[in-house]
Design an enzyme around this catalytic site. Sequence first.
Site, PDB file in Angstrom:
ATOM      1  N   GLU A 155     -12.564 -14.719   5.504  1.00  0.00           N
ATOM      2  CA  GLU A 155     -11.347 -14.816   5.938  1.00  0.00           C
ATOM      3  C   GLU A 155     -10.792 -15.940   6.677  1.00  0.00           C
ATOM      4  OE1 GLU A 155     -12.343 -10.484   5.059  1.00  0.00           O
ATOM      5  OE2 GLU A 155     -13.259 -12.264   6.139  1.00  0.00           O
ATOM      6  N   GLY A 175      -8.855  -7.022  -0.416  1.00  0.00           N
ATOM      7  CA  GLY A 175      -7.611  -6.635  -0.406  1.00  0.00           C
ATOM      8  C   GLY A 175      -6.457  -7.136  -1.101  1.00  0.00           C
ATOM      9  N   GLY A 192     -11.823  -6.435   2.358  1.00  0.00           N
ATOM     10  CA  GLY A 192     -11.336  -4.886   2.082  1.00  0.00           C
ATOM     11  C   GLY A 192     -12.622  -4.098   1.416  1.00  0.00           C
ATOM     12  N   ASP A 213     -11.808  -8.765   9.003  1.00  0.00           N
ATOM     13  CA  ASP A 213     -11.141  -7.550   9.621  1.00  0.00           C
ATOM     14  C   ASP A 213     -11.900  -6.469   9.115  1.00  0.00           C
ATOM     15  OD1 ASP A 213     -10.142  -8.109   7.172  1.00  0.00           O
ATOM     16  OD2 ASP A 213      -8.304  -7.092   7.719  1.00  0.00           O
TER      17      ASP A 213
END
Length: 382
Positions: free
Chosen positions: A165, A94, A142, A173
């Site tokens: 992350e 992302g 992402g 996530d």
Amino acid sequence: MSLTTLTSAYRLRSFYRLQRIQGHMMSSQVDPGVLLEKVGNAGVITINRPKVLNALNLSMIRQIAPQLQKWENDSETDIVIIRGAGGKAFCAGGDIRAVTEAGKVGGRLAEDFFREEYILNNAIGTCKKPYIALIEGITMGGGVGLSVHGRFRVATEKTLFAMPETAIGLFPDVGGGHFLPRLRGKLGLFLALTGFRLKGRDVQRAGVATHFVESQRIPQLEKELVGLRSPCAEDISALLDSFQNQSALDSEKPFVLDKHMSDIDRLFSSSSVEGIVQSLKADASEFATKQAETLSRMSPTSLKITHKQLQVGATLSLQDVLVMEYRLSQACMRGHDFYEGVRAVLVDKDQSPKWSPSTLEEVSEQSVDQCFSSLGEKDLTF
């Protein structure tokens, strides 16, 4: 100049920078970050920001989500294919820097990006049409969310997978709490905590990809996929199997973690991150020592959040995991380590984040539990 004036000036600069970033992110005319095409009976999504390794932004999410729904309800669309442009990346993650700027000044992007990204992840996971992700090149964060929940994921020798992350004060996530604990043994927890990178055929061997096809064969695979007439999932599986059977590259090499799997299962079985670190240090093998060193560089808060995320997510549906992860994302936006991690890794690139708290022992169980607390009316809903 007073501290108050300096703070106000900084906030004002951040606000104007945020406005510029959001204007760029929402302008699809300036940068067609995603191409949406109908090719035969296939809906084809091309992530089209090769200069930034196809990083995913809010504008792209807002284009993909409604189109995916249209194709799912269209009787003349049989399958959905998602691919990355440029050859270097499927999607490297992302657009975290934009989210960071928003979070610093309380901008809506820090909520909207995660909410809409997770809703798209769920839509991919529940898509009734066969969804085929061609994950060639870098596939992280992402990009994993755009692919791993789909029915078919095709890796090539150029695929590089990771969920890195914890190194930037975040957590794996985009549904990581769902797919990672469902990998064999403690492999998912190992990947989540350490950010270990898998390459090529190993992405399929780990269970992240469903198939492995040599890169030079991907254009022909795409051609045959869009040429299928009213295919069912079994037809697509058979086609992918046939291409995989014709891909001998690296087939004789063992899985990169094969010789370590029993150690991973043993060393990462503790009910706490402190226990895992103690086990690694006590083991003292070269492999264990290297993992202990890796964990020592990660955000202690992120490590503890991630450990609990995978424990809880192991028994939840994808949708419930995403609700949990949205709560965690907003906890990270309220905290310190995400901003410090992005500064150290992506902005200043000094690779020396100053985590707070700085040790695992200082991260209380209560503070971790608070990250999982309901947001009330701000909770993610579908």
